[in-house]
Design an enzyme around this catalytic site. Structure first.
Site, PDB file in Angstrom:
ATOM      1  N   SER A 325       0.830  -1.201   0.000  1.00  0.00           N
ATOM      2  CA  SER A 325       0.000   0.000   0.000  1.00  0.00           C
ATOM      3  C   SER A 325       0.866   1.253   0.000  1.00  0.00           C
ATOM      4  O   SER A 325       0.599   2.204  -0.743  1.00  0.00           O
ATOM      5  CB  SER A 325      -0.919   0.009   1.226  1.00  0.00           C
ATOM      6  OG  SER A 325      -1.672   1.202   1.293  1.00  0.00           O
ATOM      7  N   TRP A 328       2.399   1.549  -3.391  1.00  0.00           N
ATOM      8  CA  TRP A 328       1.412   1.965  -4.392  1.00  0.00           C
ATOM      9  C   TRP A 328       1.308   3.480  -4.447  1.00  0.00           C
ATOM     10  O   TRP A 328       1.108   4.063  -5.519  1.00  0.00           O
ATOM     11  CB  TRP A 328       0.050   1.359  -4.056  1.00  0.00           C
ATOM     12  CG  TRP A 328      -1.047   1.752  -5.011  1.00  0.00           C
ATOM     13  CD1 TRP A 328      -1.416   1.110  -6.156  1.00  0.00           C
ATOM     14  CD2 TRP A 328      -1.934   2.882  -4.897  1.00  0.00           C
ATOM     15  NE1 TRP A 328      -2.462   1.761  -6.761  1.00  0.00           N
ATOM     16  CE2 TRP A 328      -2.799   2.855  -6.013  1.00  0.00           C
ATOM     17  CE3 TRP A 328      -2.065   3.916  -3.964  1.00  0.00           C
ATOM     18  CZ2 TRP A 328      -3.781   3.808  -6.210  1.00  0.00           C
ATOM     19  CZ3 TRP A 328      -3.046   4.876  -4.163  1.00  0.00           C
ATOM     20  CH2 TRP A 328      -3.894   4.810  -5.274  1.00  0.00           C
ATOM     21  N   HIS A 329       1.447   4.140  -3.286  1.00  0.00           N
ATOM     22  CA  HIS A 329       1.258   5.579  -3.232  1.00  0.00           C
ATOM     23  C   HIS A 329       2.378   6.356  -3.912  1.00  0.00           C
ATOM     24  O   HIS A 329       2.164   7.500  -4.321  1.00  0.00           O
ATOM     25  CB  HIS A 329       1.118   6.041  -1.779  1.00  0.00           C
ATOM     26  CG  HIS A 329      -0.253   5.813  -1.220  1.00  0.00           C
ATOM     27  ND1 HIS A 329      -0.640   4.616  -0.672  1.00  0.00           N
ATOM     28  CD2 HIS A 329      -1.335   6.623  -1.154  1.00  0.00           C
ATOM     29  CE1 HIS A 329      -1.898   4.700  -0.265  1.00  0.00           C
ATOM     30  NE2 HIS A 329      -2.346   5.904  -0.553  1.00  0.00           N
ATOM     31  N   GLY A 330       3.539   5.787  -4.032  1.00  0.00           N
ATOM     32  CA  GLY A 330       4.592   6.533  -4.697  1.00  0.00           C
ATOM     33  C   GLY A 330       5.950   5.875  -4.589  1.00  0.00           C
ATOM     34  O   GLY A 330       6.189   5.032  -3.717  1.00  0.00           O
ATOM     35  N   PHE A 481      -0.479   9.951  -7.738  1.00  0.00           N
ATOM     36  CA  PHE A 481      -0.363   8.516  -7.438  1.00  0.00           C
ATOM     37  C   PHE A 481      -1.002   7.694  -8.534  1.00  0.00           C
ATOM     38  O   PHE A 481      -0.878   6.496  -8.526  1.00  0.00           O
ATOM     39  CB  PHE A 481      -1.017   8.196  -6.096  1.00  0.00           C
ATOM     40  CG  PHE A 481      -0.472   9.048  -4.955  1.00  0.00           C
ATOM     41  CD1 PHE A 481       0.893   9.270  -4.843  1.00  0.00           C
ATOM     42  CD2 PHE A 481      -1.319   9.625  -4.042  1.00  0.00           C
ATOM     43  CE1 PHE A 481       1.388  10.032  -3.820  1.00  0.00           C
ATOM     44  CE2 PHE A 481      -0.825  10.399  -2.995  1.00  0.00           C
ATOM     45  CZ  PHE A 481       0.528  10.602  -2.891  1.00  0.00           C
TER      46      PHE A 481
END
Length: 481
Positions: A325, A328-330, A481
């Site tokens: 997670s 995934w954001h960056g 994102f």
């Protein structure tokens, strides 16, 4: 084209009018219109990346058909892994290649070897993480025979690229959105009014709360800030401002997206459920970015074994989920640390199996929480504020520097940044959210209990606040994102 822009204020009524008054004879005509409008909406960002969106759509559409028509398991697996590999490959190249290349070079530099990696000089296609996950869930569901492939290309394309959710979610499922796309839609005035209310509330969150909090959060977090010169109370104020900035920004986007979709007779997945009123971190993650959390639960956590194994399996799977997670954001170590910190926060409830203790709404049916509930909400909020520092910081070093200077003797001094007007706005916003916490969004149903004069007065107050406190158009945080 931003939701909070003049161009969108012109675009939306035009599409709405054409949808209900020109293409109303058939849902297929409406779907063609939605697809063209969605492609135009996306092309306004950068028309070159429209071809990437189209390629991803075509790939997953034909992959679904090929898997369904495959006569052997081996053939089915081939098409499945082809789609997974290409989708994740595009995501990896555009979003993570430079990160891995630079991290590899930094690792070698620590060992005494200097290299200069070749990096990509290309912007991240807006919304790629979101529409990639739409396609992945569709392909995975077909592979495991949960759904049948969609054979109408236009209908499937609308599912992937429906403009309200295209660039920042919510991350939809084929089981939820496709049936709505494939049926006749009849205009419902009450539903449209409710959609407009949610759009208004979302704009207020974004323009009045998020953008104004951003001014002060950016002032304190900016690249040139010397945190040693700032008091701990000022740094705390900056972290709190960012906490409300990211919530107002992202949940505001989701409110506008859901309200806009409702104008077209379509319901999107709820993405936020008043997360800052959570009593523990497990509840927070059931209420924050719900579509992403449930995506990881269904397509990663459960396939890994979920909570069926022993304590070690639950702990391992939880850490994997939060690591992915964060990533995934960056492409930054700050997001990975943010994810791992949240995994540590939630770990006691995983180990002691208390992660589903709070499935109801805090102080449900009451105006005020108990002392225990209040303490739990405040503690969870402060832990979240601390984690957001890593999310906002430019790098790990700055994050730790920020935190080290925050927890100093000056933490209890008067902050040098203390904009009373914004603080009063945030307090008023929290009160309205608290009063509406049992609904899908704060204004749902609330105005209907008021006399018409009070109801319209509230609308005018929100509109005036949007124009008075609004400044230059600012992008939504989750576009990156």
């Amino acid at each position: 084209m931003l939701f909070n822009s003049v161009s969108f204020a012109i675009f939306l009524p035009i599409v709405f009018f054409a949808y209900w008054f020109v293409a109303q004879k058939s849902y297929r005509h409406q779907n063609v219109l939605l697809l063209l409008a969605s492609y135009f909406f996306y092309a306004c960002w950068d028309w070159r990346f429209l071809f990437l969106l189209m390629f991803s759509t075509v790939l997953d559409y034909f992959t679904g058909l090929k898997m369904s028509d495959s006569q052997t398991i081996a053939r089915k697996k081939f098409w499945f892994w082809l789609s997974i590999g290409v989708n994740l490959g595009f995501l990896g190249v555009f979003k993570y290649y430079n990160f891995f290349a630079q991290s590899f070079a930094d690792g070698l530099a620590n060992l005494g070897f200097e290299i200069h990696p070749w990096t990509l000089n290309v912007i991240l296609p807006v919304g790629i993480s979101f529409y990639t996950f739409h396609g992945l869930s569709y392909v995975i569901d077909i592979y495991y025979d949960r759904i049948k492939p969609e054979r109408n290309f236009v209908d499937y394309s609308v599912f992937v690229s429906f403009f309200p959710l295209l660039v920042a979610g919510p991350i939809e499922r084929a089981t939820h959105l496709l049936p709505q796309i494939k049926r006749e839609r009849v205009f419902d005035l009450d539903r449209a009014k409710d959609g407009l209310r949610q759009i208004l509330w979302g704009l207020f969150k974004k323009i009045v709360i998020a953008d104004n909090c951003a001014r002060y959060a950016n002032m304190i977090f900016n690249d040139t800030a010397d945190y040693a010169t700032l008091s701990g109370s000022t740094l705390l104020m900056g972290a709190v401002f960012f906490t409300f900035q990211i919530y107002g920004d992202f949940s505001g986007y989701s409110d506008i997206a859901l309200g806009t979709a409702r104008l077209f007779g379509i319901d999107l997945l709820k993405n936020f459920a008043f997360p800052y009123f959570s009593r523990d971190i497990a509840e927070f993650w059931r209420r924050w970015h719900i579509s992403l959390s449930t995506w990881f639960r269904d397509y990663l956590y459960i396939p890994l074994g979920g909570s069926k194994g022993g304590t070690w399996i639950r702990v391992r799977n939880t850490f994997i989920i939060f690591l992915v997670s964060g990533f995934w954001h960056g492409a930054n170590w700050t997001f990975i640390v943010w994810g791992l910190l949240n995994a540590l926060y939630i770990m006691p409830s995983i180990v002691f199996k208390t992660n589903r203790n709070h499935l109801d709404v805090v102080a449900q049916g009451h105006y005020f929480p108990t002392v225990k509930e209040l303490f739990s909400v405040i503690l969870t909020f402060l832990l979240t504020v601390l984690a957001w520092i890593f999310f906002r910081a430019d790098n790990i070093g700055k994050a730790f520097s920020y935190i080290s200077h925050l927890f100093s003797s000056s933490l209890f001094s008067k902050p040098t940044v203390f904009p009373l007007d914004i603080i009063y706005l945030v307090i008023g916003f929290v009160v309205v959210e608290w009063l509406g916490r049992e609904r899908h969004y704060a204004l749902e149903g609330l105005p209907m209990k008021c006399p018409k004069v009070m109801r319209w007065s509230l609308y005018y107050v929100l509109i005036i606040a949007i124009f008075y406190f609004g400044g230059e158009e600012q992008e939504f945080i989750y576009f990156q994102f």
